[in-house]
Scaffold this motif. Structure first.
Motif, PDB file in Angstrom:
ATOM      1  N   MET A 269      39.037  42.122  48.332  1.00 47.42           N
ATOM      2  CA  MET A 269      38.803  43.494  47.877  1.00 47.42           C
ATOM      3  C   MET A 269      37.815  44.138  48.846  1.00 47.42           C
ATOM      4  O   MET A 269      37.007  43.454  49.482  1.00 47.42           O
ATOM      5  N   PRO A 270      37.858  45.454  49.014  1.00 51.24           N
ATOM      6  CA  PRO A 270      36.888  46.122  49.892  1.00 51.24           C
ATOM      7  C   PRO A 270      35.499  46.120  49.274  1.00 51.24           C
ATOM      8  O   PRO A 270      35.345  46.228  48.056  1.00 51.24           O
ATOM      9  N   LEU A 271      34.482  45.962  50.134  1.00 51.23           N
ATOM     10  CA  LEU A 271      33.101  45.940  49.677  1.00 51.23           C
ATOM     11  C   LEU A 271      32.369  47.200  50.119  1.00 51.23           C
ATOM     12  O   LEU A 271      32.553  47.680  51.235  1.00 51.23           O
ATOM     13  N   ARG A 272      31.547  47.706  49.234  1.00 51.24           N
ATOM     14  CA  ARG A 272      30.784  48.920  49.531  1.00 51.24           C
ATOM     15  C   ARG A 272      29.506  48.595  50.290  1.00 51.24           C
ATOM     16  O   ARG A 272      29.057  49.387  51.124  1.00 51.24           O
ATOM     17  N   GLU A 273      28.924  47.418  50.010  1.00 49.54           N
ATOM     18  CA  GLU A 273      27.625  47.096  50.602  1.00 49.54           C
ATOM     19  C   GLU A 273      27.421  45.595  50.618  1.00 49.54           C
ATOM     20  O   GLU A 273      27.796  44.886  49.694  1.00 49.54           O
ATOM     21  N   ILE A 274      26.830  45.092  51.712  1.00 47.97           N
ATOM     22  CA  ILE A 274      26.377  43.707  51.818  1.00 47.97           C
ATOM     23  C   ILE A 274      24.939  43.744  52.318  1.00 47.97           C
ATOM     24  O   ILE A 274      24.664  44.312  53.373  1.00 47.97           O
ATOM     25  N   VAL A 275      24.029  43.136  51.573  1.00 50.72           N
ATOM     26  CA  VAL A 275      22.625  43.165  51.971  1.00 50.72           C
ATOM     27  C   VAL A 275      21.988  41.801  51.730  1.00 50.72           C
ATOM     28  O   VAL A 275      22.409  41.035  50.860  1.00 50.72           O
ATOM     29  N   SER A 276      20.964  41.511  52.519  1.00 49.33           N
ATOM     30  CA  SER A 276      20.066  40.392  52.274  1.00 49.33           C
ATOM     31  C   SER A 276      18.677  40.999  52.128  1.00 49.33           C
ATOM     32  O   SER A 276      18.102  41.482  53.103  1.00 49.33           O
ATOM     33  N   PRO A 277      18.125  41.018  50.911  1.00 48.37           N
ATOM     34  CA  PRO A 277      16.893  41.770  50.664  1.00 48.37           C
ATOM     35  C   PRO A 277      15.698  41.332  51.497  1.00 48.37           C
ATOM     36  O   PRO A 277      14.815  42.145  51.769  1.00 48.37           O
ATOM     37  N   PHE A 278      15.651  40.069  51.913  1.00 52.15           N
ATOM     38  CA  PHE A 278      14.447  39.549  52.561  1.00 52.15           C
ATOM     39  C   PHE A 278      14.691  39.049  53.981  1.00 52.15           C
ATOM     40  O   PHE A 278      13.747  38.609  54.636  1.00 52.15           O
ATOM     41  N   HIS A 279      15.940  39.109  54.468  1.00 55.55           N
ATOM     42  CA  HIS A 279      16.258  38.675  55.823  1.00 55.55           C
ATOM     43  C   HIS A 279      17.291  39.643  56.415  1.00 55.55           C
ATOM     44  O   HIS A 279      18.430  39.679  55.930  1.00 55.55           O
ATOM     45  N   PRO A 280      16.939  40.422  57.429  1.00 57.37           N
ATOM     46  CA  PRO A 280      17.919  41.332  58.051  1.00 57.37           C
ATOM     47  C   PRO A 280      19.129  40.559  58.579  1.00 57.37           C
ATOM     48  O   PRO A 280      18.991  39.480  59.163  1.00 57.37           O
ATOM     49  N   ILE A 281      20.327  41.112  58.365  1.00 59.03           N
ATOM     50  CA  ILE A 281      21.559  40.445  58.791  1.00 59.03           C
ATOM     51  C   ILE A 281      22.454  41.414  59.549  1.00 59.03           C
ATOM     52  O   ILE A 281      22.377  42.638  59.384  1.00 59.03           O
ATOM     53  N   ASN A 282      23.317  40.850  60.406  1.00 58.36           N
ATOM     54  CA  ASN A 282      24.390  41.594  61.067  1.00 58.36           C
ATOM     55  C   ASN A 282      25.692  41.326  60.333  1.00 58.36           C
ATOM     56  O   ASN A 282      25.924  40.206  59.860  1.00 58.36           O
ATOM     57  N   ILE A 283      26.556  42.336  60.248  1.00 63.52           N
ATOM     58  CA  ILE A 283      27.811  42.229  59.502  1.00 63.52           C
ATOM     59  C   ILE A 283      28.966  42.689  60.378  1.00 63.52           C
ATOM     60  O   ILE A 283      28.894  43.751  61.007  1.00 63.52           O
ATOM     61  N   LYS A 284      30.034  41.886  60.410  1.00 61.75           N
ATOM     62  CA  LYS A 284      31.274  42.265  61.090  1.00 61.75           C
ATOM     63  C   LYS A 284      32.413  42.220  60.086  1.00 61.75           C
ATOM     64  O   LYS A 284      32.535  41.260  59.323  1.00 61.75           O
ATOM     65  N   GLN A 285      33.256  43.261  60.110  1.00 60.96           N
ATOM     66  CA  GLN A 285      34.342  43.353  59.135  1.00 60.96           C
ATOM     67  C   GLN A 285      35.696  43.278  59.805  1.00 60.96           C
ATOM     68  O   GLN A 285      35.916  43.868  60.868  1.00 60.96           O
ATOM     69  N   SER A 286      36.601  42.526  59.190  1.00 62.44           N
ATOM     70  CA  SER A 286      37.996  42.476  59.612  1.00 62.44           C
ATOM     71  C   SER A 286      38.848  42.520  58.352  1.00 62.44           C
ATOM     72  O   SER A 286      38.937  41.539  57.617  1.00 62.44           O
ATOM     73  N   ASN A 287      39.459  43.678  58.091  1.00 58.88           N
ATOM     74  CA  ASN A 287      40.153  43.933  56.826  1.00 58.88           C
ATOM     75  C   ASN A 287      39.168  43.734  55.672  1.00 58.88           C
ATOM     76  O   ASN A 287      38.124  44.370  55.635  1.00 58.88           O
TER      77      ASN A 287
END
Length: 718
Positions: A269-287
């Motif tokens: 399913m599509p996601l509106r938001e991905i977060v890690s509250p205490f550790h900055p992260i990089n996100i890559k999306q494919s579909n």
């Protein structure tokens, strides 16, 4: 006259010498933090180090922690997590290393292997005592081996025997866990360090005898007590400050024990938001697949890693059914009943159902709110600030129809009022002033505080809700669960886990026995949001008297279906005879009966459902033991299910042994211990606890020496 002066000088010199020797013995406990390559004491160790004893007793040289790698794969409501920790024996001696590490409280640990040099040694599940015997025999024979044991559902110990000088060791643990889903948000937590536990109770009188008999005695800083007989195995040491030779990241923050974290999320399913509250992260999306990694590449293992993701509006799941079918060997009983083949097909299901969301009822019963706040030493620093701000916020949510009280506890219990009072403006102001003056100090004696909150008679016409704010840093969890179970009556207990690394096992299980829910607040910035959501639960009606009709012959966990609060899903695992038929769910709301029917044939095949069912069954059996069922009835069942599903448990361990001896029996094998990280933003001090035996012995020897020399001096004077 001269003789008298000499005698006095002799006496003073002797006492000074004894005092000097005592200071030398205690100096390691207060020494400044050394470089990672230098020798150190237990109190100076950070997370994930194997310690090797040096020629000078009480000093230890750590193996260099090269790296820790964690990779998670989320598919639907299940996470598959792989953790690798790399160590190197930097000494010139053969070593046995022991280390303690945390995992999620709902982790189903089902795979383990170690790699020593070029050799990979696979682990398998054995009954706990049998695994210990195999390990000790392998260690004595010079074979390389690893033994992984469960101390608590969220705390484990790994022992590694016969590590050669200069050799690198990689320990790999794999586990499954359910994804948390609440308020339309998914989340998971990966613990990376342990807040030191308070150990209450009298020291076991037969401690020294047990040490001689126990083939794998712990090396923790606390002594075993009547309430916590395994205290030495759950109290790993920590370091008071960062290593001077630690690495530096781009923000000039010290990285003492680096960990890399990567993962994939596939929710279909599509996601509106991905977060890690205490550790900055990089996100890559494919579909609809998402890859995550730490922005800085690696971080210190000084606080829990939390990952949260939210579906696009309108895509939130309302129901989900996952299934798994696999063949297994028949038990003796099954063999007598089924004689046509040597295996049977086991069918497992995991059901997630989101009940209808009910609005707060204006005609609800008035509440008696009892707030318990932990002000013990382990709550120092940011933790006490978070707890105080949470409590101050809670006081503003009380209405004139409510009653309330505050119970503060550390070594002692201090209620604000002798009994609950009306939540009028004057009483609220008095309570706010009381909370503002609270400080963290002392021990963590939870039992009297729980008894004070649960034992009083509930006022007529009121609903008692107890809100318990703590980091859960205690070792006597089972004793406290029993208190909650036996004294809850019509009350409901809601736990709030405070800090960067709370004891989530204690927090979640306490809420389960208290028929409430668990909330975690890891930073001050989360107080308003998390407390608002909690009070929405407290103010909204629940769905109660839940019943589920399964096909005949189903084995379902949890056995007791809890009440559901606003935003909480119903999650059930079951073993069923076949994947057909239907499940009927029914509950009572203030608007009447709510019912839903689900067809079992519509489940999506998903690996790991059977493993999580087995983990839930083991957890349910352990709950029965806390509630009074004899261990003699519980233990065999847990061993059977754990061995069948290759799961770590209280009564089963992972053992891995290399067949070829690498150390001759003439070569000495040194043994030393563990490590754990100082929790971020916490003013650190070991919890006050049972007096360590070594300190008692040293004090006793000092007094005996003074007495002996005093007598000798008197004889000399005569």
């Amino acid at each position: 006259m001269i003789n008298t002066i000499n005698r006095k000088h002799f006496r003073v010199s002797t006492y000074f010498f004894l005092f000097f020797m005592l200071c030398q013995a205690y100096a390691p406990l207060f020494a400044m933090t050394p470089d990672i390559e230098q020798e150190m004491t237990f109190s100076q160790v950070k997370s994930g180090h194997l310690l090797f004893q040096t020629e000078q007793k009480k000093f230890y040289k750590p193996a260099l922690l090269l790296n820790t790698d964690m990779h998670l794969k989320v598919n639907g409501l299940i996470a598959m997590v792989n953790v690798k920790q790399h160590f190197k024996n930097t000494s010139t001696q053969w070593m046995e290393g022991i280390y303690v590490f945390p995992l999620p409280e709902n982790a189903a640990v089902n795979k383990m292997h170690i790699q020593i040099g070029e050799r990979i040694i696979e682990g398998e599940i054995k009954e706990k005592q049998a695994a210990k015997v195999i390990y000790q025999k392998a260690k004595a024979n010079g074979q390389q081996a690893s033994l992984v044991e469960q101390e608590r559902p969220n705390l484990f110990t790994n022992s590694i025997a016969n590590i050669a000088p200069g050799e690198e060791v990689m320990v790999e643990i794999s586990y499954l866990q359910n994804i948390n889903y609440e308020q339309d948000k998914f989340s998971l937590r990966f613990p990376m360090t342990i807040t030191p536990r308070y150990i209450p109770g009298k020291i076991l009188d037969h401690q020294l005898g047990e040490q001689a008999l126990n083939i794998n005695q712990g090396n923790g800083w606390a002594m075993n007590t009547v309430q916590v007989p395994d205290a030495q195995r759950i109290t790993p040491p920590v370091m008071s400050a960062p290593q001077s030779s630690a690495l530096e990241n781009n923000d000039n923050d010290t990285i003492t024990n680096p960990i890399t974290i990567t993962g994939t999320i596939d929710m279909a399913m599509p996601l509106r938001e991905i977060v890690s509250p205490f550790h900055p992260i990089n996100i890559k999306q494919s579909n609809n697949q998402y890859q995550i990694e730490l922005t800085s590449g690696r971080v210190s293992m000084d606080r829990d890693f939390v990952l949260e993701w939210t579906p696009v509006l309108g895509q939130e799941p309302k129901a989900a059914l996952f299934s798994e079918s696999k063949f297994s060997k028949k038990t003796l009983t099954e063999t007598k009943l089924i004689k046509n083949n040597s295996s049977i097909q086991d069918n497992y299901l995991m059901l997630m159902m989101m009940p209808p969301q009910l609005l707060p009822d204006e005609n609800r019963l008035p509440r008696e709110m009892i707030f318990i706040i932990d002000t013990s030493g382990s709550m120092s620093g940011m933790s006490i600030r978070q707890a105080k701000e949470s409590l101050q916020f809670a006081l503003t949510r009380l209405s004139d129809n409510d009653q309330f009280n505050i119970i503060e506890f550390n070594s002692k219990t201090h209620p604000l009022f002798t009994q609950s009072v009306t939540a009028n403006k004057s009483n609220i102001q008095h309570a706010q002033n009381f909370v503002s003056r609270l400080n963290a100090k002392g021990g963590t004696e939870m039992a009297p505080a729980l008894m004070a909150a649960l034992n009083n008679v509930i006022p007529d016409g009121y609903l008692r809700q107890v809100v318990f704010m703590t980091d859960g840093s205690v070792g006597n969890e089972s004793h406290l669960f029993s208190i909650i179970h036996e004294n809850l009556k019509a009350a409901r207990l809601f736990t709030i886990g405070i800090g960067s690394a709370p004891n989530s096992y204690f927090m979640r299980k306490s809420a389960q026995f208290g028929r409430g829910s668990f909330t975690n607040i890891a930073s001050v910035s989360e107080v308003k949001e998390k407390m608002s959501l909690l009070f929405q639960k407290l103010e909204a009606p629940v769905i109660s008297h839940l019943k589920i009709q399964w096909p005949q012959g189903s084995d379902v966990y949890p056995k007791r279906i809890p009440d559901l609060y606003m935003g909480e899903p119903l999650i059930i695992t079951a073993q069923v005879p076949e994947l057909k038929g239907e499940v009927i769910i029914e509950g009572q709301t203030q608007q009447g009966v709510w019912q839903r029917t689900i067809q079992l044939s519509n489940g999506k095949q998903h690996e790991g459902v059977g493993t999580l069912w087995a983990r839930n069954k083991i957890s349910s059996l352990m709950d029965e033991q806390i509630q009074g069922t004899p261990e003699t009835w519980i233990k065999p069942q847990i061993i059977n299910i754990a061995i069948k599903h290759q799961l770590l448990s209280k009564y089963t361990s992972f053992i891995a042994v290399d067949k070829t001896p690498v150390r001759t029996q003439e070569t000495e094998l040194k043994q030393e211990s563990i490590a754990n990280a100082r929790v971020k933003n916490q003013k650190y001090a070991f919890p006050k606890t049972a007096t360590p035996a070594m300190r008692n012995i040293m004090i006793g020897l000092l007094l005996l020496s003074i007495l002996f020399i005093s007598r000798k001096t008197r004889l000399y004077e005569k």
